[in-house]
Write a protein that holds these residues in place. Structure first.
Motif, short mmCIF file in Angstrom:
data_model
loop_
_atom_site.label_atom_id
_atom_site.label_comp_id
_atom_site.label_asym_id
_atom_site.label_seq_id
_atom_site.Cartn_x
_atom_site.Cartn_y
_atom_site.Cartn_z
N ALA A 159 0.84 -1.20 0.00
CA ALA A 159 0.00 0.00 0.00
C ALA A 159 0.88 1.25 0.00
O ALA A 159 1.77 1.38 0.83
CB ALA A 159 -0.92 -0.01 1.21
N LYS A 160 0.61 2.13 -0.95
CA LYS A 160 1.41 3.34 -1.08
C LYS A 160 0.56 4.61 -1.12
O LYS A 160 1.11 5.70 -1.16
CB LYS A 160 2.24 3.27 -2.37
N THR A 161 -0.74 4.45 -1.16
CA THR A 161 -1.64 5.60 -1.24
C THR A 161 -2.80 5.41 -0.28
O THR A 161 -3.04 4.31 0.23
CB THR A 161 -2.22 5.75 -2.66
N ARG A 162 -3.55 6.48 -0.06
CA ARG A 162 -4.74 6.39 0.78
C ARG A 162 -5.72 5.38 0.19
O ARG A 162 -6.32 4.60 0.93
CB ARG A 162 -5.41 7.75 0.89
N SER A 163 -5.90 5.40 -1.12
CA SER A 163 -6.84 4.45 -1.71
C SER A 163 -6.32 3.02 -1.58
O SER A 163 -7.11 2.09 -1.45
CB SER A 163 -7.15 4.79 -3.17
N GLY A 164 -5.01 2.85 -1.58
CA GLY A 164 -4.44 1.53 -1.35
C GLY A 164 -4.77 1.02 0.04
O GLY A 164 -5.07 -0.16 0.23
N LEU A 165 -4.75 1.92 1.02
CA LEU A 165 -5.13 1.54 2.38
C LEU A 165 -6.61 1.20 2.45
O LEU A 165 -7.01 0.26 3.12
CB LEU A 165 -4.81 2.68 3.36
N GLU A 166 -7.44 1.98 1.75
CA GLU A 166 -8.89 1.75 1.77
C GLU A 166 -9.27 0.42 1.13
O GLU A 166 -10.35 -0.11 1.41
CB GLU A 166 -9.61 2.90 1.09
N ASN A 167 -8.40 -0.13 0.30
CA ASN A 167 -8.67 -1.42 -0.33
C ASN A 167 -8.47 -2.59 0.62
O ASN A 167 -8.80 -3.72 0.29
CB ASN A 167 -7.79 -1.62 -1.57
#
Length: 87
Positions: free
Chosen positions: A45-53
């Motif tokens: 995870a490298k982005t906020r959306s990556g965390l949200e996934n």
């Protein structure tokens, strides 16, 4: 990513979680669970959306702790993208 590197990143993510918990004076499990931390490492995870996934990591948790976790993951050996999408 080698198994040794994966284990090292997992340890770093646990330490990052502990740093945030200490800073905010909350229990470690209130930030991210061990499973969520493992998924951050596995999914890179490298982005906020990556965390949200990641299962169980919603908008509120990303808004409150996402940037700090991404910075700490970067500091502990990962690289984050400068584009931190938000939803």
């Amino acid at each position: 990513m080698s198994l040794a590197n994966l284990k090292s990143r997992r340890t770093d993510s646990n330490e990052s979680n502990a740093e945030i918990a200490s800073r905010d004076a909350v229990p470690v499990y209130a930030i991210f669970t061990n499973e969520q931390l493992a998924q951050m490492v596995i999914q890179k995870a490298k982005t906020r959306s990556g965390l949200e996934n990641i299962s169980g990591v919603g908008d509120a948790r990303v808004a409150k702790y996402g940037d700090a976790m991404l910075e700490l993951l970067c500091k502990h050996g990962g690289e984050i993208e400068t584009n931190r999408e938000s939803h």
